[in-house]
Design a protein around this motif. Sequence first.
Motif, PDB file in Angstrom:
ATOM      1  N   UNK A 290       0.847  -1.197   0.000  1.00  0.00           N
ATOM      2  CA  UNK A 290       0.000   0.000   0.000  1.00  0.00           C
ATOM      3  C   UNK A 290       0.879   1.242   0.000  1.00  0.00           C
ATOM      4  N   UNK A 291       0.585   2.151  -0.926  1.00  0.00           N
ATOM      5  CA  UNK A 291       1.337   3.407  -1.013  1.00  0.00           C
ATOM      6  C   UNK A 291       0.650   4.431  -0.100  1.00  0.00           C
ATOM      7  N   UNK A 292       0.931   4.311   1.185  1.00  0.00           N
ATOM      8  CA  UNK A 292       0.244   5.100   2.214  1.00  0.00           C
ATOM      9  C   UNK A 292       0.644   6.568   2.154  1.00  0.00           C
ATOM     10  N   UNK A 293      -0.167   7.387   2.818  1.00  0.00           N
ATOM     11  CA  UNK A 293       0.102   8.822   2.869  1.00  0.00           C
ATOM     12  C   UNK A 293       1.427   9.085   3.579  1.00  0.00           C
ATOM     13  N   UNK A 294       2.195  10.025   3.033  1.00  0.00           N
ATOM     14  CA  UNK A 294       3.479  10.394   3.638  1.00  0.00           C
ATOM     15  C   UNK A 294       3.523  11.883   3.987  1.00  0.00           C
ATOM     16  N   UNK A 295       2.375  12.557   3.949  1.00  0.00           N
ATOM     17  CA  UNK A 295       2.360  13.977   4.283  1.00  0.00           C
ATOM     18  C   UNK A 295       0.985  14.586   4.128  1.00  0.00           C
ATOM     19  N   UNK A 296       0.874  15.886   4.415  1.00  0.00           N
ATOM     20  CA  UNK A 296      -0.388  16.609   4.342  1.00  0.00           C
ATOM     21  C   UNK A 296      -0.769  16.890   2.889  1.00  0.00           C
ATOM     22  N   UNK A 297      -2.058  17.220   2.646  1.00  0.00           N
ATOM     23  CA  UNK A 297      -2.477  17.583   1.278  1.00  0.00           C
ATOM     24  C   UNK A 297      -1.766  18.829   0.759  1.00  0.00           C
ATOM     25  N   UNK A 298      -1.690  18.925  -0.550  1.00  0.00           N
ATOM     26  CA  UNK A 298      -1.073  20.070  -1.221  1.00  0.00           C
ATOM     27  C   UNK A 298      -1.985  21.291  -1.074  1.00  0.00           C
ATOM     28  N   UNK A 299      -1.402  22.417  -0.695  1.00  0.00           N
ATOM     29  CA  UNK A 299      -2.156  23.660  -0.593  1.00  0.00           C
ATOM     30  C   UNK A 299      -2.718  23.945   0.776  1.00  0.00           C
ATOM     31  N   UNK A 300      -2.630  22.990   1.681  1.00  0.00           N
ATOM     32  CA  UNK A 300      -3.205  23.195   3.010  1.00  0.00           C
ATOM     33  C   UNK A 300      -2.354  24.153   3.838  1.00  0.00           C
ATOM     34  N   UNK A 301      -1.031  24.068   3.665  1.00  0.00           N
ATOM     35  CA  UNK A 301      -0.102  24.936   4.400  1.00  0.00           C
ATOM     36  C   UNK A 301       0.916  25.531   3.422  1.00  0.00           C
ATOM     37  N   UNK A 302       1.498  26.689   3.758  1.00  0.00           N
ATOM     38  CA  UNK A 302       2.490  27.295   2.858  1.00  0.00           C
ATOM     39  C   UNK A 302       3.687  26.382   2.587  1.00  0.00           C
ATOM     40  N   UNK A 303       4.112  25.636   3.606  1.00  0.00           N
ATOM     41  CA  UNK A 303       5.207  24.689   3.445  1.00  0.00           C
ATOM     42  C   UNK A 303       4.640  23.275   3.528  1.00  0.00           C
ATOM     43  N   UNK A 304       4.942  22.462   2.518  1.00  0.00           N
ATOM     44  CA  UNK A 304       4.431  21.091   2.476  1.00  0.00           C
ATOM     45  C   UNK A 304       5.455  20.131   3.072  1.00  0.00           C
ATOM     46  N   UNK A 305       5.019  19.380   4.075  1.00  0.00           N
ATOM     47  CA  UNK A 305       5.859  18.343   4.665  1.00  0.00           C
ATOM     48  C   UNK A 305       5.410  16.995   4.126  1.00  0.00           C
ATOM     49  N   UNK A 306       6.203  16.441   3.243  1.00  0.00           N
ATOM     50  CA  UNK A 306       5.870  15.159   2.628  1.00  0.00           C
ATOM     51  C   UNK A 306       7.177  14.429   2.320  1.00  0.00           C
ATOM     52  N   UNK A 307       7.176  13.108   2.380  1.00  0.00           N
ATOM     53  CA  UNK A 307       8.397  12.330   2.196  1.00  0.00           C
ATOM     54  C   UNK A 307       8.280  11.411   0.990  1.00  0.00           C
ATOM     55  N   UNK A 308       9.427  11.062   0.422  1.00  0.00           N
ATOM     56  CA  UNK A 308       9.497  10.067  -0.644  1.00  0.00           C
ATOM     57  C   UNK A 308       9.835   8.709  -0.042  1.00  0.00           C
ATOM     58  N   UNK A 309       9.043   7.715  -0.382  1.00  0.00           N
ATOM     59  CA  UNK A 309       9.324   6.342   0.042  1.00  0.00           C
ATOM     60  C   UNK A 309       9.633   5.509  -1.196  1.00  0.00           C
ATOM     61  N   UNK A 310      10.312   4.398  -0.967  1.00  0.00           N
ATOM     62  CA  UNK A 310      10.705   3.531  -2.074  1.00  0.00           C
ATOM     63  C   UNK A 310      10.364   2.089  -1.750  1.00  0.00           C
ATOM     64  N   UNK A 311       9.803   1.377  -2.737  1.00  0.00           N
ATOM     65  CA  UNK A 311       9.511  -0.052  -2.573  1.00  0.00           C
ATOM     66  C   UNK A 311      10.128  -0.795  -3.754  1.00  0.00           C
ATOM     67  N   UNK A 312      10.614  -2.021  -3.522  1.00  0.00           N
ATOM     68  CA  UNK A 312      11.220  -2.794  -4.620  1.00  0.00           C
ATOM     69  C   UNK A 312      10.162  -3.304  -5.587  1.00  0.00           C
ATOM     70  N   UNK A 313      10.528  -3.437  -6.848  1.00  0.00           N
ATOM     71  CA  UNK A 313       9.633  -3.977  -7.877  1.00  0.00           C
ATOM     72  C   UNK A 313      10.487  -4.780  -8.863  1.00  0.00           C
ATOM     73  N   UNK A 314      10.886  -5.982  -8.417  1.00  0.00           N
ATOM     74  CA  UNK A 314      11.852  -6.783  -9.165  1.00  0.00           C
ATOM     75  C   UNK A 314      11.192  -7.778 -10.105  1.00  0.00           C
ATOM     76  N   UNK A 315       9.875  -7.762 -10.184  1.00  0.00           N
ATOM     77  CA  UNK A 315       9.162  -8.661 -11.099  1.00  0.00           C
ATOM     78  C   UNK A 315       7.978  -7.916 -11.685  1.00  0.00           C
ATOM     79  N   UNK A 316       7.164  -8.619 -12.428  1.00  0.00           N
ATOM     80  CA  UNK A 316       5.958  -7.988 -12.966  1.00  0.00           C
ATOM     81  C   UNK A 316       5.058  -7.532 -11.826  1.00  0.00           C
ATOM     82  N   UNK A 317       4.349  -6.452 -12.054  1.00  0.00           N
ATOM     83  CA  UNK A 317       3.474  -5.921 -11.006  1.00  0.00           C
ATOM     84  C   UNK A 317       2.337  -5.135 -11.638  1.00  0.00           C
ATOM     85  N   UNK A 318       1.236  -5.062 -10.909  1.00  0.00           N
ATOM     86  CA  UNK A 318       0.113  -4.199 -11.279  1.00  0.00           C
ATOM     87  C   UNK A 318      -0.073  -3.162 -10.184  1.00  0.00           C
TER      88      UNK A 318
END
Length: 380
Positions: A290-318
């Motif tokens: 699940x690509x869960x939320x990593x921060x607040x919505x865009x535009x809610x605050x002047x500064x956006x606090x959001x993070x980049x996460x990474x997951x492996x994808x070494x085979x076929x995927x949907x």
Amino acid sequence: MNVLVVDDNPTNVMLIREILRKAGYNGIQTAASAREMYNVLGMEGPLGPLKVPDIDLILLDMMMPEIDGLEACRTIQQYSELRDIPIIIVTAIGDSHMLAEALDAGAVDYVTKPINRIELLARIRLALRLKREKDWHKERDRHIREELRLAAKVQTSVLTEPFHDDHITIDALYQPSEELAGDLYAWFPLGQGRYGIIIIDMMGHGVSSALLCMFIASVLRDAVMQIEQPDLVLKRLNTKFHQLHMNGNLMLYYMTALYVVVDTNKQCIQYANAGHPPGIVMMEDGHMIALESTGYPVGMFPELEVETHEVPCKSRARMALYTDGLMEAAGDTVETAMKRMAQLLKQESSFQSKAWNELFHPSSDIDSKDDKCLIWVDVH
């Protein structure tokens, strides 16, 4: 102005015609019965084919043989083309209950016999003024609907076309709840086996949300092509959003966004989720991420606090990315909705399957209150 006088008494007809003629009304037609009136109006049986007549007002006698004024008035109201013609009931009956019934049947006003010239002309002027105002509003509404249809076509034109190459297939299903919607999606080949995919859900729907979506669409490509890291792309959008100077508005505008970068060379998926419903990645072995939320919505605050996460994808995927309108259609809770969509992602080989389409077009007749959007990604 064309006035239709309906009365079975020739003397009354002659009197009304003379009053109208002296007042400057030249387009006067007459009918001696309700059936004769039906012919003048082009009515061919109940709810039959109808050519809209050039009649601006009907003066309709209450008491007529065979079909009285009340029944005739109700019949006219069954035709959408005739409902806007004002009907003034002419009656010798001063019964308030009967007059109320006439107004309920669709008449806009009444005059009593013996006819008072000043009163009759005053009520005709009032009815015609109200009709002109109603006609003006109808024409304005028609013009607005035409503008909205054109705007909807423009909005649809900015949505990305399906994409397919040796590494990835991307497509979408989209169903706005109104002519103009608040959902936006796009994808971009970034080079070197990398693909950027974004889905956005603007708060609300309708004209304001659609305009904000169009603004975001205009700056989206530059942000995606110039910046590699997903969280920085969303932060750039947040900065652009706040440059609209909407601080004086009573309503807070914001949008949820999920930006995903599929890197087929490094065999990984990077994503940043700004308050958006979690996307689902289904691996070939059935493992779900699940690509869960990593921060607040865009535009809610002047500064956006959001993070980049990474997951492996070494085979076929949907992968399925979607807005909350589709999530609400999939289940009563976040857990049940995600479980159902994960099941569909695992079982269905195409997003155009009957099962997916049932989420967009449920069997119930309840209209959706939110836009629905699904992005289907197949990593080969």
